[in-house]
Structure formats: C-alpha cells, structure tokens
Enzyme design. Sequence first.
Site, PDB file in Angstrom:
ATOM      1  N   LYS A  75     -18.324  95.446  12.720  1.00 39.30           N
ATOM      2  CA  LYS A  75     -18.388  94.619  13.917  1.00 39.30           C
ATOM      3  C   LYS A  75     -18.089  93.180  13.515  1.00 39.30           C
ATOM      4  O   LYS A  75     -18.805  92.587  12.699  1.00 39.30           O
ATOM      5  CB  LYS A  75     -19.768  94.736  14.585  1.00 39.30           C
ATOM      6  CG  LYS A  75     -19.812  94.092  15.977  1.00 39.30           C
ATOM      7  CD  LYS A  75     -20.149  92.616  15.917  1.00 39.30           C
ATOM      8  CE  LYS A  75     -20.088  91.963  17.301  1.00 39.30           C
ATOM      9  NZ  LYS A  75     -20.563  90.556  17.268  1.00 39.30           N
TER      10      LYS A  75
ATOM     11  N   ASP B  89     -21.908  94.101  20.123  1.00 37.14           N
ATOM     12  CA  ASP B  89     -22.837  94.743  19.186  1.00 37.14           C
ATOM     13  C   ASP B  89     -23.132  96.179  19.628  1.00 37.14           C
ATOM     14  O   ASP B  89     -23.116  97.110  18.820  1.00 37.14           O
ATOM     15  CB  ASP B  89     -24.146  93.958  19.088  1.00 37.14           C
ATOM     16  CG  ASP B  89     -23.998  92.653  18.325  1.00 37.14           C
ATOM     17  OD1 ASP B  89     -22.929  92.437  17.719  1.00 37.14           O
ATOM     18  OD2 ASP B  89     -24.943  91.854  18.340  1.00 37.14           O
TER      19      ASP B  89
ATOM     20  N   LYS C 261     -28.660  88.107  15.646  1.00 41.58           N
ATOM     21  CA  LYS C 261     -27.921  89.006  14.752  1.00 41.58           C
ATOM     22  C   LYS C 261     -28.865  90.004  14.066  1.00 41.58           C
ATOM     23  O   LYS C 261     -28.583  91.205  14.002  1.00 41.58           O
ATOM     24  CB  LYS C 261     -27.189  88.196  13.672  1.00 41.58           C
ATOM     25  CG  LYS C 261     -26.014  87.364  14.153  1.00 41.58           C
ATOM     26  CD  LYS C 261     -25.321  86.697  12.976  1.00 41.58           C
ATOM     27  CE  LYS C 261     -24.131  85.865  13.414  1.00 41.58           C
ATOM     28  NZ  LYS C 261     -24.535  84.627  14.109  1.00 41.58           N
TER      29      LYS C 261
END
Length: 245
Positions: A5, A156, A211
Amino acid sequence: MKVIKLGGSLLEQPEALSALFQSLQQNDDDIVLVHGGGALVQQWLTTAGLQSEKVNGLRVSPEQHMLYIVGGLAGAANKTLMKQAITAGLKPIGLTLYEAGVLCAKQSENLGQVGVCQTSEATPGLLADLLMHGYLPIISSIGFGENGDWFNVNADDAAVAVAATYNADLLFITDVEAVLDGTGTPLSHLNSESIQQLTQAGVIKDGMEVKVRGALSAAKRLRRCVRIGSWNVMNNPFSGTQISE
C-alpha cells in the site's frame, strides 16, 4: 504475493517513487501495488469549484463528485505511478479493485459513493496471469459493485481487502523509515499493548497514529504481521516496524 500500500504523500515525492520502483525492479517477489491519492483528489475537486468534506477521515463522495474522484485516483494518480514504473524498466498495468476480484458496496447513504470492500473468495485469475507474464499490477482505490455502481474506497481498506483475498503479505510504504520511539529511534516491533502505551504517552500521534492503527487493524484481519516502512523495506526484511496483534 506481497501487497504494497503506497502512502498518498509518495505521489508528491518523485525521488522516493523512483527509488521504490528501482527496488521493485530488483525484487523477485510477486508484487501488487494499491494506492490512494487524497491530496490529488482534493486538488481536482477544488479546481472544479466543488466543496469537499470528510467524516471520520472518509471523504464524502456524492455522485456528482465521482467523475473527479475517479479521474484523480484511477486516472492521474494511477498513471503517475505507471510513468515512474515504466521509467524504472517495469511493466505496470493500471487496475481498479474490480479487476482484482474485489467487489464493493455502499457504506452509508450519508457518505454518498464511499464504498466498503466485500468479503470474497476470488480465484487468482487476472492477477495471477498478469504476474506470471511479468506485469506489475497497480490498483487504485476505486471499486465497483455488482450492479456497476462505482465507489471511492479508503486506500488502506482497499489494500487489506486485496491482501485478504489472495492471502498475501501486506506492507505499508510511507515517507518515513519506521515508527519512532520518544528518542527518535526506530521501533522494530509493535503490538496492541505497546501501541496503546505509546499513543497514551503522546509518542505515536497525528498521522503516524492513523498509520499504526490502520496497520494493527490489518494485522488482526489478516492474522499475520504487517510492516510499516519506507521504500527500502523491500530489500531489507528487518527494516521498518513490524505490527502484530
């Protein structure tokens, strides 16, 4: 297979992208890239004179905005990555989640065409054929439903869905080498408990907290470790930060 990603910030860093694709050119693994591009989408919407808002980090995506969202993600962002990949000597091919075998559905009427990925048992099919013939699939976070509706999917979540569909490892490539502790030292491993402690202490915060929590959620869903790091994590399995439950 490894699913990577790419953080949206990398789209604005040609040198980092170049280094990433050069490392991929030297890598023998089957690699699939998944990307978003929120900053580019925002730029396109602003240029078009359209107001855009976010709810809990998700961009509200009314149907009249989708031409610009799709154009920004599946168009400009995707082709920017293809350009860099071709320059590095790779054979990229741009896809949406649909071609990767991932179907999507509307998350909420209030969010417009924001989509969620549905659980599926896709056969390797197209992706396997592309990888076998030496192609690098680059998948935008645009999805489609069974009836042809298109959706703006959180990047994500899109990467997790692709990794889950193909039982693949997942890497989150960002513009930092790893998650850092309070002294600026890279952390090699984090789990639910240590993430909670460092978050409460204010060590992991802001964008990095997003994140890390996204990687933790992915690790729980995939039931395997997820790694966060910069492009060089591809050539050094001990770099970056490993996230587990």
